[in-house]
Motif scaffolding. Sequence first.
Motif, PDB file in Angstrom:
ATOM      1  N   ASN A 262     -11.327 -33.084  -1.008  1.00  0.00           N
ATOM      2  CA  ASN A 262      -9.925 -33.444  -0.779  1.00  0.00           C
ATOM      3  C   ASN A 262      -9.818 -34.667   0.129  1.00  0.00           C
ATOM      4  N   HIS A 263      -8.712 -35.371   0.028  1.00  0.00           N
ATOM      5  CA  HIS A 263      -8.496 -36.564   0.845  1.00  0.00           C
ATOM      6  C   HIS A 263      -7.095 -36.533   1.453  1.00  0.00           C
ATOM      7  N   PRO A 264      -6.997 -36.306   2.773  1.00  0.00           N
ATOM      8  CA  PRO A 264      -5.697 -36.383   3.440  1.00  0.00           C
ATOM      9  C   PRO A 264      -5.292 -37.849   3.599  1.00  0.00           C
ATOM     10  N   HIS A 315      -4.755 -44.894   4.816  1.00  0.00           N
ATOM     11  CA  HIS A 315      -6.176 -44.548   4.662  1.00  0.00           C
ATOM     12  C   HIS A 315      -6.363 -43.053   4.526  1.00  0.00           C
ATOM     13  N   CYS A 316      -7.540 -42.669   4.054  1.00  0.00           N
ATOM     14  CA  CYS A 316      -7.934 -41.264   4.105  1.00  0.00           C
ATOM     15  C   CYS A 316      -8.206 -40.923   5.563  1.00  0.00           C
ATOM     16  N   HIS A 317      -7.765 -39.720   5.999  1.00  0.00           N
ATOM     17  CA  HIS A 317      -7.941 -39.381   7.410  1.00  0.00           C
ATOM     18  C   HIS A 317      -9.276 -38.723   7.714  1.00  0.00           C
ATOM     19  N   HIS A 320     -15.156 -40.298   7.987  1.00  0.00           N
ATOM     20  CA  HIS A 320     -16.345 -40.768   7.253  1.00  0.00           C
ATOM     21  C   HIS A 320     -15.961 -41.449   5.935  1.00  0.00           C
ATOM     22  N   HIS A 321     -14.730 -41.205   5.503  1.00  0.00           N
ATOM     23  CA  HIS A 321     -14.314 -41.802   4.233  1.00  0.00           C
ATOM     24  C   HIS A 321     -13.731 -43.202   4.415  1.00  0.00           C
ATOM     25  N   THR A 322     -13.636 -43.652   5.674  1.00  0.00           N
ATOM     26  CA  THR A 322     -13.243 -45.039   5.915  1.00  0.00           C
ATOM     27  C   THR A 322     -14.449 -45.816   6.415  1.00  0.00           C
TER      28      THR A 322
HETATM   29 CU   LIG Z   1     -11.195 -38.888   2.048  1.00  0.00          CU
END
Ligand SMILES: [Cu+2]
Length: 455
Positions: A262-264, A315-317, A320-322
């Motif tokens: 999932n991506h917040p 952005h994704c919260h 690690h996804h940024t």
């Molecule tokens: Cu994400």
Amino acid sequence: MTNRRSFVRAAGASLLGATAVSRAGAATLPEAAVQTTAATQPPLPPPNGRPFQPIVTLNGWSLPWRLRDGVKEFHLVAEPVVREIAPGMRANLWGYNGQSPGPTIEAVEGDRVRIFVTNRLPEVTTVHWHGILLPSGMDGVAGLTQPPIPVGKTWVYEFVLQRSGTFMYHPHADEMVQMAMGMMGLFIVHPKDPRQLRADRDFGFILNAYDIEPGSATPRVNTMLDFNLWTWNSRAFPGIAPLVARTGERVRIRVGNLTMTNHPIHMHGPHFEVVGTDGGWVPRSARWPEVTTDIGVGQMRAIEFDAVAGDWAIHCHKSHHTMNAMGHGVPTMIGVDHRAVVEKITRLIPDYMVMGERGMHEMAEMEMPLPDNTLPMMTGTGPFGPVGMGGMFSVVKVRDDVAPGDHCDPGPYRHPPGTLAHEYTGALPDAPRAAAPPADAGTVQVRKPVGPHHH
Ligand SMILES: [Cu+2]
């Protein structure tokens, strides 16, 4: 945009053993448009059929159609592609019509669409129309609703679009491999009445992820969770285009998630409302304000807000996804002793520190030794220096003077006087401090319970 003028020639050029298409057969197929750049293409106003307001696919484009006897005919070509993830890195992916993700398909509620799918992959495929209400036999599930499309063959899907909304398409044959390789696209069904659900700007992108070893270009397809490139429409920051709007405009952003987590998605600045899900549009009375909306695996969310001037991060919260591929595996990759690298860098940068010693912000401006075709882990530059981001990050750029329909990057925001954080240069009073802790403060005082033990 280049068009394949002749499907016969294109099919003949295929190295995948496509059988020649007869002249009569070729005449029944619409041209397969091809896109060769990762730059965001201007929205494509409908040349015929019902009117609608076209969307802007971030770093993408929309597929032209041919109207034939009232049916909108599209032609998707599943094929290996080269995608620039961000300047400095290209990936060998699979996609549609020259790019990954494939082109956005746009049509209107009530339209009958006929979609030709030509398979130029080295293996079989299908296309599943994720979320679209259609006859079971058009659902594109290999083995269940159709045999897979053999290499070199063209299959036809045809259905009437019953509901407006945001949908996706992707293979449902060797799905794990084909989605890990980038095969997916947006499918937007506009409302029949263009005044309904109107937004001044309408953006769309798909969340996707890749595992590409630094220095290589082809994703590892067996990875389940440990991806190292978190992307929007197969682009990583700073390769993701900004979302440009004019102050006061109503802005819609549609986001679909085809990763395996999932991506917040978090937006700075104005609050937004979730106005659409996979199941359709949320009634006005049921919308609530948000600054972050979690998008689950296989889900889609449409958000809307009134644009406020500024440069607003989106952005994704998951932090690690940024980031892009972690650099600490790099010395092993290129076969050098890490200590030797540190020694050499120290000669150039006297205060070079081992990662983590004083935080990692400095990494954003450091010239790290990287193999070819690899993005820095933390990168991007703003008007005030390094942004130190990567992956799923972009900027909503809202200005008072952007012309309607203009999507060009307006450059950095000019903050009105008195609205910018700045250094404090006045006198610093002595801060009151707590008394030094006693010498044995680190010792844990344990009082053992008395009385009988309870089990
Ligand atoms: Cu994400």
